[in-house]
Design an enzyme around this catalytic site. Sequence first.
Site, mmCIF file in Angstrom:
data_model
loop_
_atom_site.group_PDB
_atom_site.id
_atom_site.type_symbol
_atom_site.label_atom_id
_atom_site.label_comp_id
_atom_site.label_asym_id
_atom_site.label_seq_id
_atom_site.Cartn_x
_atom_site.Cartn_y
_atom_site.Cartn_z
ATOM 1 N N LYS A 61 0.820 -1.216 0.000
ATOM 2 C CA LYS A 61 0.000 0.000 0.000
ATOM 3 C C LYS A 61 0.855 1.269 0.000
ATOM 4 O O LYS A 61 0.392 2.332 -0.401
ATOM 5 C CB LYS A 61 -0.972 0.000 1.188
ATOM 6 C CG LYS A 61 -1.882 -1.223 1.256
ATOM 7 C CD LYS A 61 -2.547 -1.523 -0.062
ATOM 8 C CE LYS A 61 -3.493 -2.723 -0.075
ATOM 9 N NZ LYS A 61 -2.959 -4.002 0.385
ATOM 10 N N TYR A 275 -11.826 -14.800 2.771
ATOM 11 C CA TYR A 275 -10.851 -13.770 3.125
ATOM 12 C C TYR A 275 -10.436 -13.862 4.592
ATOM 13 O O TYR A 275 -11.300 -13.901 5.477
ATOM 14 C CB TYR A 275 -11.451 -12.383 2.851
ATOM 15 C CG TYR A 275 -10.550 -11.253 3.308
ATOM 16 C CD1 TYR A 275 -9.342 -11.017 2.675
ATOM 17 C CD2 TYR A 275 -10.904 -10.443 4.378
ATOM 18 C CE1 TYR A 275 -8.501 -9.998 3.090
ATOM 19 C CE2 TYR A 275 -10.076 -9.410 4.800
ATOM 20 C CZ TYR A 275 -8.875 -9.194 4.161
ATOM 21 O OH TYR A 275 -8.047 -8.196 4.577
ATOM 22 N N TYR A 301 -2.696 -13.044 2.810
ATOM 23 C CA TYR A 301 -2.409 -12.650 1.425
ATOM 24 C C TYR A 301 -1.279 -13.458 0.794
ATOM 25 O O TYR A 301 -1.483 -14.243 -0.112
ATOM 26 C CB TYR A 301 -2.020 -11.158 1.373
ATOM 27 C CG TYR A 301 -3.092 -10.207 1.805
ATOM 28 C CD1 TYR A 301 -4.051 -9.744 0.909
ATOM 29 C CD2 TYR A 301 -3.154 -9.736 3.116
ATOM 30 C CE1 TYR A 301 -5.039 -8.851 1.295
ATOM 31 C CE2 TYR A 301 -4.133 -8.851 3.517
ATOM 32 C CZ TYR A 301 -5.069 -8.405 2.613
ATOM 33 O OH TYR A 301 -6.047 -7.533 3.003
HETATM 34 C C1 LIG Z 1 -3.723 -5.235 0.221
HETATM 35 C C2 LIG Z 1 -2.800 -6.374 0.131
HETATM 36 C C3 LIG Z 1 -2.752 -7.172 -1.039
HETATM 37 C C4 LIG Z 1 -3.680 -6.994 -2.204
HETATM 38 O O1 LIG Z 1 -3.470 -5.825 -2.962
HETATM 39 P P1 LIG Z 1 -4.691 -5.192 -3.758
HETATM 40 O O2 LIG Z 1 -4.114 -4.089 -4.513
HETATM 41 O O3 LIG Z 1 -5.701 -4.758 -2.730
HETATM 42 O O4 LIG Z 1 -5.276 -6.265 -4.633
HETATM 43 C C5 LIG Z 1 -1.829 -8.198 -1.081
HETATM 44 N N1 LIG Z 1 -1.014 -8.446 -0.036
HETATM 45 C C6 LIG Z 1 -1.023 -7.716 1.088
HETATM 46 C C7 LIG Z 1 -0.103 -8.086 2.187
HETATM 47 C C8 LIG Z 1 -1.927 -6.656 1.209
HETATM 48 O O5 LIG Z 1 -1.950 -5.945 2.347
#
Ligand SMILES: *Cc1c(COP(=O)(O)O)cnc(C)c1O
Length: 347
Positions: A61, A275, A301
């Site tokens: 992010k 999720y 993730y």
């Molecule tokens: C937010 C996030 C993602 C996914 O990214 P997006 O752009 O929202 O698809 C992947 N890995 C981590 C660790 C994240 O925090």
Amino acid sequence: MSSGDAPYDALTKLLASVPRCHFAHLPTPLEPLTRLSAEVGGPPLWIKRDDCTGLAVGGNKTRKLEFLVGEALEQGADTLLSFGAVQSNHARQTAAAAARAGLACRLVLVDMVEYSEPAYENSGNVLLDHLLGAEITIVSSQAEAASAAGRIIDEETAAGRKVYGIPTGGSNAVGALGYVDCAREIFRQNRDQGVRVGTVVTAVSSAGTLAGLAAGFAALDPDVNVVGINVYDKDFEAQETTLRGLAAEVCETLGIQRPEPSRVELRHEFLAEGYGVPNAGVMDVVQRVASVEGVLLDPVYTGKAMAGLLSLIAGGSLGDGSSDAVVFLHTGGTPGLFAYRDAIDPR
Ligand SMILES: *Cc1c(COP(=O)(O)O)cnc(C)c1O
């Protein structure tokens, strides 16, 4: 500085014209996963270390926030407002970016993940959100998040403040520019390091990361495949629509060609129970990559995305017979490990 590559130079120039802050430690390393590659026995595996973007434990992010906060400052905002789950990495990085830019931060966190242990509610990312000075509102549904956001905007506006809203995951056409820039960085590193990139694999939730990568590679090297592992959305069609719409919007903003649809793929079969719900297969992969490579993945993730990558290679549908590198984009998420301690080590 000119690199002698026309599409690269053109994209560099386009991105340089967009308002931006600089919070990230760039370029992040692109490293070979030598021991894991040898174990797997498929194409050479590389890792792009966006867990090392540097802002308050890092993650993907931060690249998006460079452009989002750039726009917020240009608009004269003094308060950031954003959204996420209780263990949102995006919310934590937003709180840190706000602190760095001297802005206030309001976070609306939705307690919606079907997983619960005490650490989930009070450790990991949410602990860091508090430390970083964000004001947090916890709600129990998306509908409540929308009404809470409305109240916060009214409250801040009445106090004479100016709010800049950032969507969940920072995924709009501005935030996704961070991953157009990351594609540019990978392209340059591959050339400088003599790697031939065939495919880039990443976790996907709000889709800005994959959309930005797809747009960036369409401009730089349309032969690169980008593969997203869905870790978030049970509505697969909605996620496909979001991804393609966002990629198209980014390309339109920059005036570059859209990606070939066949070069952008979303895989949904690794979402499992949903999720934020860890499962044994994913925890095994988190454990394996930690012990073989010394790299920390997370249960929400990157663990699911790596489980997907390994399974696609085993099934022959990724990098089959090719010596082109498969690059795993490590998107961060490290604080999530502490929020899921019972899933890792139930003792
Ligand atoms: C937010 C996030 C993602 C996914 O990214 P997006 O752009 O929202 O698809 C992947 N890995 C981590 C660790 C994240 O925090």
